[in-house]
Design an enzyme around this catalytic site. Structure first.
Site, PDB file in Angstrom:
ATOM      1  N   HIS A  83      -7.929  -5.466   0.901  1.00  0.00           N
ATOM      2  CA  HIS A  83      -6.466  -4.901   0.726  1.00  0.00           C
ATOM      3  C   HIS A  83      -5.408  -5.495   1.197  1.00  0.00           C
ATOM      4  CE1 HIS A  83      -4.264  -1.551   0.589  1.00  0.00           C
ATOM      5  NE2 HIS A  83      -4.507  -0.734   1.649  1.00  0.00           N
ATOM      6  N   SER A 131       1.190  -1.027  -0.276  1.00  0.00           N
ATOM      7  CA  SER A 131       0.224  -0.151   0.058  1.00  0.00           C
ATOM      8  C   SER A 131       0.801   1.759  -0.235  1.00  0.00           C
ATOM      9  CB  SER A 131      -0.999  -0.114   1.281  1.00  0.00           C
ATOM     10  OG  SER A 131      -2.411   0.108   0.457  1.00  0.00           O
TER      11      SER A 131
HETATM   12  C1  GCU Z   1      -4.819   4.819   2.262  1.00  0.00           C
HETATM   13  C2  GCU Z   1      -4.685   5.859   0.900  1.00  0.00           C
HETATM   14  C3  GCU Z   1      -4.154   4.586   0.273  1.00  0.00           C
HETATM   15  C4  GCU Z   1      -3.408   3.746   0.760  1.00  0.00           C
HETATM   16  C5  GCU Z   1      -3.972   3.378   1.946  1.00  0.00           C
HETATM   17  C6  GCU Z   1      -2.776   2.151   2.926  1.00  0.00           C
HETATM   18  O1  GCU Z   1      -6.051   3.493   1.690  1.00  0.00           O
HETATM   19  O2  GCU Z   1      -6.080   6.280   0.272  1.00  0.00           O
HETATM   20  O3  GCU Z   1      -3.392   5.606  -0.814  1.00  0.00           O
HETATM   21  O4  GCU Z   1      -2.291   2.620  -0.121  1.00  0.00           O
HETATM   22  O5  GCU Z   1      -4.196   3.995   2.609  1.00  0.00           O
HETATM   23  O6  GCU Z   1      -1.445   2.926   2.681  1.00  0.00           O
HETATM   24  O7  GCU Z   1      -3.230   1.188   3.013  1.00  0.00           O
END
Ligand code: GCU
Length: 384
Positions: A366, A224
């Site tokens: 995610h 992420s």
């Molecule tokens: C949020 C953000 C993302 C990122 C994520 C994370 O959702 O909007 O861009 O990748 O956090 O780091 O889990």
């Protein structure tokens, strides 16, 4: 409750493939003056530098040129971790500029019984600080250290916020402020993603001094926001032999021009400390960006790049993550390397590997899970 709230805010964004605007990606192989790049040397010696500068100027910011020194100190050691499989060390990196210093901790495990030098994996960890004993006692799929050791890799990790706080008001406590001696960051100066990538490079500096580690076979990994940083880390530091960008989405592997899921506007508003000031200007006008994220992947070529998505993680735009890998293929090709070029995505949970690039889309949401690591390590075994 927090997840529900977050998802409902994310629902206002586009998840409809038919509403993705028609777009044309910038051609990595056209120089700023419109000359076509025709040889691998031309890419490496001329065009690559241009693209790197565009990303520094417009997306991640420029790292400082101030001279500094780094020293490493072992703060704790675990000689027979995992029943003698490895040695674990808690480390401290001490960065010095004149008479000022900045410290950040990291953790390293090296296999004990190896024939020859081992490759290593550095994880940019956006979750928490890992004490040695905890790493040994509790198997954690987010950083499966035992798996890596069993497969013959040294494993290192550090916590992002220890290098640069992941907080829009945290500047004063981070490495960027340390370099700037407390001055506010210039518009084009590096931001946190670049600072975390820089942290990974310092851990590489340390691993390069460890006799059992092969410094030419070190990968940088992140999930992420950490996956955005991992990609840029390998772009800035050619000593990384491979990068793995997991569920990295907007500002990571996903193409900004698709504006599917997270957008430039949303990311620069919610996380103003991640990208340089210039990037915010592309909110709502992604098609005017002089680069797109396939070129961040191209910057790593001919080294190895692995990208992974999750089918329910639409916020990160799986199609855009896969698409940028494919759009980087002409650069790998020019450098004489094979890479993924099929336009159609592979089936769920079926990794695709072609030469220097690899990809999978996992079922589920995610996250960075054991199966993600297993696929990535299979790829790494191949390319290193
Ligand atoms: C949020 C953000 C993302 C990122 C994520 C994370 O959702 O909007 O861009 O990748 O956090 O780091 O889990």
């Amino acid at each position: 409750p927090q997840r529900v709230k977050k998802l409902s805010a994310q629902n206002e964004f586009n998840y409809d493939e038919s509403k993705v605007p028609a777009y044309e990606l910038p051609d990595p192989l056209t120089m700023n003056d419109s000359t076509k790049v025709e040889t691998g040397e031309q890419w490496m010696n001329q065009r690559r530098g241009e693209v790197l500068e565009l990303f520094r100027d417009q997306v991640y910011g420029r790292r400082p040129e101030t001279k500094y020194e780094v020293q490493f100190e072992t703060t704790a050691e675990l000689k027979d971790a995992f029943d003698g499989l490895a040695t674990g060390r808690s480390m401290k990196a001490i960065v010095t500029i004149e008479n000022r210093s900045f410290e950040f901790p990291f953790v390293v495990f090296t296999p004990n019984h190896t024939s020859g030098k081992t490759p290593a994996v550095i994880a940019i960890n956006n979750r928490y600080v890992i004490p040695l004993e905890k790493a040994v006692a509790e198997a954690d799929p987010f950083w499966p250290v035992k798996t890596m050791l069993q497969r013959g890799y040294a494993a290192a990790t550090f916590y992002t916020s220890d290098v640069d706080p992941d907080n829009k008001n945290g500047y004063a406590d981070g490495i960027r402020s340390f370099f700037a001696d407390g001055q506010a960051p210039a518009d084009d100066a590096w931001r946190s993603l670049s600072a975390w990538g820089w942290g990974a490079s310092r851990v590489l500096d340390y691993l390069a001094t460890v006799p059992s580690v092969d410094a030419t076979r070190i990968a940088v990994v992140g999930h992420s926001r950490g996956g955005k940083a991992a990609l840029w880390s390998a772009a800035e530091d050619s000593r990384f032999a491979a990068a793995y960008s997991n569920n990295s989405g907007c500002g990571g592997a996903a193409l900004s021009r698709r504006t599917y899921g997270e957008t430039v506007k949303r990311i620069t508003t919610a996380f103003p400390h991640w990208f340089c000031a210039n990037f915010t200007a592309y909110a709502g006008r992604e098609s005017e960006l002089p680069v797109d994220q396939h070129e961040a992947i191209a910057l790593v070529a001919p080294r190895a790049v692995y990208v992974a998505s999750a089918d329910e993680d639409l916020w990160a735009d799986p199609r855009g993550e896969y698409g940028s890998l494919v759009a980087a293929a002409p650069v790998f090709k020019l450098l004489g390397k094979e890479s993924i070029h099929e336009q159609a995505m592979p089936a769920i949970n079926q990794p695709r590997i072609a030469g220097q690039t690899g990809y999978h889309i996992r079922s589920g949401g995610h996250g960075l899970e054991q199966s993600d690591w297993n696929h990535f390590l299979d790829f790494l075994d191949n390319v290193l």
